[in-house]
Design a protein around this motif. Structure first.
Motif, PDB file in Angstrom:
ATOM      1  N   SER A  92      16.272  32.980 -10.392  1.00  0.00           N
ATOM      2  CA  SER A  92      15.082  32.725 -11.196  1.00  0.00           C
ATOM      3  C   SER A  92      15.488  31.900 -12.407  1.00  0.00           C
ATOM      4  CB  SER A  92      14.463  34.061 -11.639  1.00  0.00           C
ATOM      5  OG  SER A  92      13.356  33.839 -12.482  1.00  0.00           O
ATOM      6  N   ALA A  93      14.934  30.678 -12.510  1.00  0.00           N
ATOM      7  CA  ALA A  93      15.438  29.771 -13.536  1.00  0.00           C
ATOM      8  C   ALA A  93      14.328  28.857 -14.058  1.00  0.00           C
ATOM      9  CB  ALA A  93      16.607  28.969 -12.971  1.00  0.00           C
ATOM     10  N   HIS A  94      14.653  27.573 -14.276  1.00  0.00           N
ATOM     11  CA  HIS A  94      13.789  26.670 -15.022  1.00  0.00           C
ATOM     12  C   HIS A  94      13.561  25.357 -14.278  1.00  0.00           C
ATOM     13  CE1 HIS A  94      14.657  29.318 -18.515  1.00  0.00           C
ATOM     14  NE2 HIS A  94      15.835  29.402 -17.930  1.00  0.00           N
ATOM     15  N   ASP A  95      12.662  24.523 -14.830  1.00  0.00           N
ATOM     16  CA  ASP A  95      12.438  23.200 -14.242  1.00  0.00           C
ATOM     17  C   ASP A  95      13.702  22.348 -14.322  1.00  0.00           C
ATOM     18  OD1 ASP A  95      12.315  23.013 -16.994  1.00  0.00           O
ATOM     19  OD2 ASP A  95      10.382  21.979 -17.071  1.00  0.00           O
ATOM     20  N   THR A  96      14.469  22.501 -15.403  1.00  0.00           N
ATOM     21  CA  THR A  96      15.715  21.736 -15.531  1.00  0.00           C
ATOM     22  C   THR A  96      16.745  22.176 -14.498  1.00  0.00           C
ATOM     23  OG1 THR A  96      16.423  23.285 -17.261  1.00  0.00           O
ATOM     24  CG2 THR A  96      15.446  21.194 -17.980  1.00  0.00           C
ATOM     25  N   THR A  97      16.691  23.437 -14.087  1.00  0.00           N
ATOM     26  CA  THR A  97      17.611  23.930 -13.061  1.00  0.00           C
ATOM     27  C   THR A  97      17.340  23.240 -11.728  1.00  0.00           C
ATOM     28  OG1 THR A  97      17.518  26.089 -14.166  1.00  0.00           O
ATOM     29  CG2 THR A  97      18.577  26.011 -12.007  1.00  0.00           C
ATOM     30  N   ILE A  98      16.070  23.234 -11.338  1.00  0.00           N
ATOM     31  CA  ILE A  98      15.695  22.577 -10.082  1.00  0.00           C
ATOM     32  C   ILE A  98      15.926  21.073 -10.183  1.00  0.00           C
ATOM     33  CG2 ILE A  98      13.755  22.034  -8.559  1.00  0.00           C
ATOM     34  CD1 ILE A  98      12.686  24.822  -9.070  1.00  0.00           C
ATOM     35  N   GLY A  99      15.600  20.490 -11.331  1.00  0.00           N
ATOM     36  CA  GLY A  99      15.801  19.060 -11.521  1.00  0.00           C
ATOM     37  C   GLY A  99      17.259  18.670 -11.409  1.00  0.00           C
ATOM     38  N   ALA A 100      18.142  19.406 -12.091  1.00  0.00           N
ATOM     39  CA  ALA A 100      19.577  19.103 -12.045  1.00  0.00           C
ATOM     40  C   ALA A 100      20.112  19.218 -10.629  1.00  0.00           C
ATOM     41  CB  ALA A 100      20.334  20.054 -12.971  1.00  0.00           C
ATOM     42  N   LEU A 101      19.670  20.235  -9.907  1.00  0.00           N
ATOM     43  CA  LEU A 101      20.126  20.463  -8.535  1.00  0.00           C
ATOM     44  C   LEU A 101      19.637  19.362  -7.602  1.00  0.00           C
ATOM     45  CD1 LEU A 101      21.537  22.395  -6.531  1.00  0.00           C
ATOM     46  CD2 LEU A 101      19.373  23.618  -6.317  1.00  0.00           C
ATOM     47  N   GLN A 102      18.359  19.029  -7.685  1.00  0.00           N
ATOM     48  CA  GLN A 102      17.792  18.025  -6.781  1.00  0.00           C
ATOM     49  C   GLN A 102      18.316  16.619  -7.087  1.00  0.00           C
ATOM     50  OE1 GLN A 102      13.503  18.474  -6.962  1.00  0.00           O
ATOM     51  NE2 GLN A 102      13.533  20.035  -5.361  1.00  0.00           N
ATOM     52  N   ILE A 103      18.516  16.307  -8.352  1.00  0.00           N
ATOM     53  CA  ILE A 103      19.070  14.991  -8.703  1.00  0.00           C
ATOM     54  C   ILE A 103      20.495  14.874  -8.191  1.00  0.00           C
ATOM     55  CG2 ILE A 103      19.809  13.533 -10.641  1.00  0.00           C
ATOM     56  CD1 ILE A 103      17.286  14.518 -12.137  1.00  0.00           C
ATOM     57  N   ALA A 104      21.258  15.957  -8.302  1.00  0.00           N
ATOM     58  CA  ALA A 104      22.627  15.950  -7.775  1.00  0.00           C
ATOM     59  C   ALA A 104      22.634  15.710  -6.262  1.00  0.00           C
ATOM     60  CB  ALA A 104      23.324  17.266  -8.103  1.00  0.00           C
ATOM     61  N   LEU A 105      21.658  16.272  -5.558  1.00  0.00           N
ATOM     62  CA  LEU A 105      21.573  16.119  -4.103  1.00  0.00           C
ATOM     63  C   LEU A 105      20.841  14.847  -3.674  1.00  0.00           C
ATOM     64  CD1 LEU A 105      20.636  19.823  -3.239  1.00  0.00           C
ATOM     65  CD2 LEU A 105      22.753  18.667  -2.587  1.00  0.00           C
ATOM     66  N   ASN A 106      20.329  14.114  -4.665  1.00  0.00           N
ATOM     67  CA  ASN A 106      19.569  12.883  -4.396  1.00  0.00           C
ATOM     68  C   ASN A 106      18.338  13.157  -3.532  1.00  0.00           C
ATOM     69  OD1 ASN A 106      18.944  10.172  -4.593  1.00  0.00           O
ATOM     70  ND2 ASN A 106      20.339   9.528  -2.968  1.00  0.00           N
ATOM     71  N   ILE A 107      17.654  14.268  -3.836  1.00  0.00           N
ATOM     72  CA  ILE A 107      16.411  14.612  -3.142  1.00  0.00           C
ATOM     73  C   ILE A 107      15.262  14.794  -4.139  1.00  0.00           C
ATOM     74  CG2 ILE A 107      17.520  15.655  -1.121  1.00  0.00           C
ATOM     75  CD1 ILE A 107      17.104  18.399  -2.435  1.00  0.00           C
ATOM     76  N   PHE A 108      15.461  14.326  -5.369  1.00  0.00           N
ATOM     77  CA  PHE A 108      14.469  14.489  -6.432  1.00  0.00           C
ATOM     78  C   PHE A 108      13.302  13.536  -6.212  1.00  0.00           C
ATOM     79  CE2 PHE A 108      13.239  13.504 -10.985  1.00  0.00           C
ATOM     80  CZ  PHE A 108      12.581  14.702 -11.202  1.00  0.00           C
ATOM     81  N   ASN A 109      12.076  14.054  -6.323  1.00  0.00           N
ATOM     82  CA  ASN A 109      10.890  13.225  -6.070  1.00  0.00           C
ATOM     83  C   ASN A 109      10.357  12.548  -7.326  1.00  0.00           C
ATOM     84  OD1 ASN A 109       9.652  15.287  -7.482  1.00  0.00           O
ATOM     85  ND2 ASN A 109       8.401  16.018  -5.787  1.00  0.00           N
ATOM     86  N   GLY A 110      11.036  12.722  -8.455  1.00  0.00           N
ATOM     87  CA  GLY A 110      10.630  12.062  -9.693  1.00  0.00           C
ATOM     88  C   GLY A 110       9.598  12.816 -10.494  1.00  0.00           C
ATOM     89  N   LYS A 111       9.117  13.956  -9.975  1.00  0.00           N
ATOM     90  CA  LYS A 111       8.078  14.732 -10.649  1.00  0.00           C
ATOM     91  C   LYS A 111       8.668  15.981 -11.297  1.00  0.00           C
ATOM     92  CE  LYS A 111       4.760  12.049  -9.162  1.00  0.00           C
ATOM     93  NZ  LYS A 111       3.983  11.185 -10.092  1.00  0.00           N
ATOM     94  N   LEU A 112       8.069  16.406 -12.392  1.00  0.00           N
ATOM     95  CA  LEU A 112       8.491  17.662 -13.017  1.00  0.00           C
ATOM     96  C   LEU A 112       8.203  18.817 -12.067  1.00  0.00           C
ATOM     97  CD1 LEU A 112       7.053  17.193 -16.629  1.00  0.00           C
ATOM     98  CD2 LEU A 112       9.429  16.924 -15.921  1.00  0.00           C
ATOM     99  N   PRO A 113       9.176  19.668 -11.796  1.00  0.00           N
ATOM    100  CA  PRO A 113       8.902  20.834 -10.941  1.00  0.00           C
ATOM    101  C   PRO A 113       7.839  21.721 -11.578  1.00  0.00           C
ATOM    102  CG  PRO A 113      11.274  20.484 -11.179  1.00  0.00           C
ATOM    103  CD  PRO A 113      10.595  19.577 -12.177  1.00  0.00           C
ATOM    104  N   PRO A 114       6.740  21.992 -10.897  1.00  0.00           N
ATOM    105  CA  PRO A 114       5.670  22.809 -11.477  1.00  0.00           C
ATOM    106  C   PRO A 114       6.083  24.275 -11.571  1.00  0.00           C
ATOM    107  CG  PRO A 114       5.199  22.340  -9.183  1.00  0.00           C
ATOM    108  CD  PRO A 114       6.439  21.565  -9.521  1.00  0.00           C
ATOM    109  N   TYR A 115       5.238  25.061 -12.212  1.00  0.00           N
ATOM    110  CA  TYR A 115       5.481  26.503 -12.271  1.00  0.00           C
ATOM    111  C   TYR A 115       5.632  27.063 -10.853  1.00  0.00           C
ATOM    112  CZ  TYR A 115       3.866  26.274 -17.142  1.00  0.00           C
ATOM    113  OH  TYR A 115       3.710  25.968 -18.464  1.00  0.00           O
ATOM    114  N   ALA A 116       6.596  27.947 -10.676  1.00  0.00           N
ATOM    115  CA  ALA A 116       6.854  28.632  -9.400  1.00  0.00           C
ATOM    116  C   ALA A 116       7.351  27.689  -8.307  1.00  0.00           C
ATOM    117  CB  ALA A 116       5.624  29.392  -8.915  1.00  0.00           C
TER     118      ALA A 116
END
Length: 421
Positions: free
Chosen positions: A289-313
């Motif tokens: 259980s974490a934050h938008d920056t957690t998901i963002g950092a993980l997805q950017i590292a994997l090059n699967i980031f869609n460019g959008k802020l991860p919404p709540y939940a």
């Protein structure tokens, strides 16, 4: 009535399709889910901070800043129910501590989000019911203090090299080209919000991101917004908040940034997956259980980031399967819309169902062997020992020089005494 006979070719074709269908069913059935890692963002919350000209103060929010709301609780409860449905044939029908582990960052909103999710995932049934009037049971949520969290709370601080990369990013052509169209807008925003223009221009210290977030929170909770916070302004602020997230973990020197940030979590996930393959332990699922920056950092590292802020939940799934051949593969799914099934993501360079060996090979460039060393951190204990060694060495040299001087002083005195005699 006569029996209608199919031509022989048609019968053969039907028979072939029947055989293929049976084989497909067998192959599908033989594929087995073995392990799951889940990373989700907390639910709806109150603003984290306000800005100088904000119309609303912290006292206007019932629990103050940065706290989970009832809407947020419901969002995570629904996510727990979805996970129960998705993994109904995988997880035990009741909570079993050997199979399940959940960890949260040390924030009220993420801890409460974890608890809300667990309410939907493991409602007590049969022998686990301890209060017939309360469809809930206590389940441990593990927490690491903020100062010690090297897994979930991004960006990870105390990393001088990452700070250098952030400064370089803000002066890079990649960043300047993205921020240039917003120069006039940022000047206007500095006047409207009372924030420093220089901080807004560099998207420094999350100030513009936080301002957008504050206005967003106030808007969805029906608080009065300032007259300048029009839809056009909010849309532009959202784009800049997305740029803030992207430039924080990517955009410039993404691979090195990932080694210092999102790759740290990916390394943890990969180790857990490999352990699930190589050990006989019962654990089936790990949840964070974490934050938008957690998901963002993980997805950017994997090059699967869609460019959008991860919404709540928002929720990132990693699923480990054992194929009918005995080999293992990983699938990634991203749930950022409760009205749709999660999106199946593909790691660049692989297929959507990526063989484990290939997956590990592709993510290896983003995993640091020695995080502290790559961060350029000084080992304080080592420095103390080195300082001690230097001090001892200098003292030893001083003693040798002193002995040498005393020896020659003694010889000179004896020589002078002899000449006087």
């Amino acid at each position: 009535m006569g029996v209608i006979r199919l031509p022989s070719q048609s019968r053969l074709l039907c028979f072939a399709f029947h055989i293929i269908f049976i084989l497909f069913q067998q192959t599908t059935a033989e594929r087995e889910l073995k392990f799951v890692v889940v990373v989700f963002r907390h639910g709806d919350r109150t603003p984290v901070v306000n800005f100088p000209t904000d119309l609303h103060k912290e006292s206007e929010w019932p629990q103050g800043f940065g706290q989970l709301t009832k809407t947020g609780m419901q969002q995570l409860y629904e996510l727990g129910q979805y996970m129960r449905k998705r993994y109904s044939n995988f997880l035990n029908s009741t909570y079993k501590r050997q199979e399940f582990y959940i960890q949260s960052t040390d924030y009220d909103r993420t801890i409460m989000s974890a608890q809300s999710c667990l309410s939907g995932l493991f409602p007590p049934t049969s022998s686990q019911t301890w209060n017939p009037e309360l469809p809930w049971q206590p389940i441990p949520v593990h927490i690491v203090t903020k100062s010690s969290d090297r897994r979930l709370h991004f960006p990870l601080h105390d990393c001088p090299r990452f700070d250098e990369l952030q400064n370089e990013t803000q002066t890079s052509s990649e960043f300047q080209n993205r921020i240039q169209p917003y120069k006039d807008f940022l000047q206007t925003m500095a006047v409207n919000t009372g924030l420093e223009l220089n901080n807004l221009r560099t998207l420094d210290n999350f100030q513009l991101w936080n301002t957008y977030d504050t206005l967003y929170c106030e808007g969805i909770h029906n608080y009065t917004l300032p007259v300048w916070a029009t839809k056009d302004v909010m849309d532009k602020m959202e784009k800049l908040a997305e740029l803030s997230l992207l430039s924080l973990f990517g955009l410039y020197e993404t691979e090195e940034k990932s080694r210092l940030q999102g790759g740290v979590l990916m390394n943890t996930i990969l180790k857990s997956i490999k352990q699930a393959v190589n050990s006989s332990r019962e654990r089936k699922m790990e949840v964070y259980s974490a934050h938008d920056t957690t998901i963002g950092a993980l997805q950017i590292a994997l090059n699967i980031f869609n460019g959008k802020l991860p919404p709540y939940a928002a929720c990132q799934f990693f699923e480990l399967y054992q194929e009918s051949s005995g080999r293992y593969s990983i699938e990634m799914h991203y749930r950022n819309d409760t009205s749709k099934d999660p999106y199946l993501l593909t790691l660049p360079g692989c297929t959507s169902s990526c063989p484990l060996e290939k997956f590990a090979e592709l993510v290896s460039p983003m995993i640091a062997e020695n995080w502290s060393k790559e961060c350029g951190k000084k080992d304080k204990k080592k420095d103390i020992f080195i300082g001690f060694d230097v001090a001892v060495g200098l003292l030893f040299i001083f003693d040798l020089v002193l002995l040498y001087l005393l020896y020659h002083y003694g010889r000179c005195r004896r020589r002078n005494n002899y000449q006087d005699l």
